[in-house]
Motif scaffolding. Structure first.
Motif, PDB file in Angstrom:
ATOM      1  N   GLU A   1       8.168   3.848   1.172  1.00 41.82           N
ATOM      2  CA  GLU A   1       7.463   2.605   1.471  1.00 41.82           C
ATOM      3  C   GLU A   1       7.950   1.465   0.579  1.00 41.82           C
ATOM      4  O   GLU A   1       8.163   0.344   1.038  1.00 41.82           O
ATOM      5  CB  GLU A   1       5.948   2.794   1.312  1.00 41.82           C
ATOM      6  N   PHE A   2       8.134   1.741  -0.702  1.00 39.60           N
ATOM      7  CA  PHE A   2       8.624   0.719  -1.627  1.00 39.60           C
ATOM      8  C   PHE A   2      10.061   0.331  -1.282  1.00 39.60           C
ATOM      9  O   PHE A   2      10.411  -0.856  -1.267  1.00 39.60           O
ATOM     10  CB  PHE A   2       8.526   1.218  -3.066  1.00 39.60           C
ATOM     11  N   LEU A   3      10.902   1.324  -0.994  1.00 41.30           N
ATOM     12  CA  LEU A   3      12.305   1.039  -0.699  1.00 41.30           C
ATOM     13  C   LEU A   3      12.467   0.175   0.548  1.00 41.30           C
ATOM     14  O   LEU A   3      13.426  -0.592   0.646  1.00 41.30           O
ATOM     15  CB  LEU A   3      13.098   2.345  -0.554  1.00 41.30           C
ATOM     16  N   TRP A   4      11.520   0.283   1.479  1.00 40.89           N
ATOM     17  CA  TRP A   4      11.586  -0.550   2.678  1.00 40.89           C
ATOM     18  C   TRP A   4      11.518  -2.040   2.323  1.00 40.89           C
ATOM     19  O   TRP A   4      12.053  -2.882   3.041  1.00 40.89           O
ATOM     20  CB  TRP A   4      10.453  -0.176   3.636  1.00 40.89           C
ATOM     21  N   THR A   5      10.920  -2.366   1.183  1.00 41.33           N
ATOM     22  CA  THR A   5      10.762  -3.765   0.766  1.00 41.33           C
ATOM     23  C   THR A   5      11.894  -4.224  -0.167  1.00 41.33           C
ATOM     24  O   THR A   5      11.892  -5.371  -0.609  1.00 41.33           O
ATOM     25  CB  THR A   5       9.406  -3.978   0.068  1.00 41.33           C
TER      26      THR A   5
END
Length: 187
Positions: free
Chosen positions: A88-92
């Motif tokens: 989820e963090f890497l998507w941002t």
């Protein structure tokens, strides 16, 4: 039952992305990449580098350079990212690279769930620089955009970035020119 894009978004795997990086932030990211590439080249490594920038578009979270013909900067960074941060963090986040990610690197970014990729110079420019049949770089003519389009995720891609392709190619040619000409590499 297959997941729809709407159900994937509601799953949390694809949180809302931060606003797009500004041209200044893109230049800062590519400059940081080029500095890492140049450092790697002084160690005799191939001239490829990648960095992971956080959602704020300024904090560098990780950096990597190419280690070998199968341990590319982008793929190595994406694997390290996947073990260090949540999907989820890497998507941002944004992965910056001096060169367009090859098919292997693009696929690794995809599986790591990195949401944006920015590269300075294209695969076509790399092939022009390294030369046809270069044993150290058998360029695979498969643009990263095409790899990402075959997936189910909307990975954003920017590149080649105007004004950066020639800069990266000129720096990289310090490594590739002696190889093209059959001379020892400049270190």
């Amino acid at each position: 039952m297959a997941s729809s894009p709407t159900s994937l978004h509601s799953s949390g795997l694809f949180p809302e992305r931060p606003p797009e990086p500004t041209p200044e932030q893109i230049s800062a990211g590519l400059n940081a990449c080029l500095n890492i590439q140049n450092l790697a080249s002084t160690q005799g490594k191939r001239p490829f580098a990648a960095i992971l920038i956080g959602p704020d578009h300024s904090k560098m979270l990780l950096a990597h350079f190419s280690i070998s013909h199968v341990e590319h900067a982008e793929a190595s960074l994406a694997r390290l990212s996947a073990t260090s941060f949540t999907p989820e963090f890497l998507w941002t986040c944004t992965l910056y690279s001096t060169w367009e990610p090859c098919a292997m690197c693009a696929a690794t970014c995809y599986w790591a769930n990195i949401g944006r990729v920015v590269y300075a110079a294209s695969e076509e420019k790399l092939l022009e620089l390294t030369g046809e049949g270069n044993e150290e770089n058998m360029t695979l003519r498969w643009p990263c955009r095409e790899v990402f389009k075959k997936g189910q995720k909307d990975v954003q891609v920017w590149g080649p970035v105007e004004g950066w392709e020639d800069i990266v190619a000129e720096e990289s040619d310090k490594y590739w020119k002696p190889i093209r000409e059959g001379a020892p590499k400049e270190v």
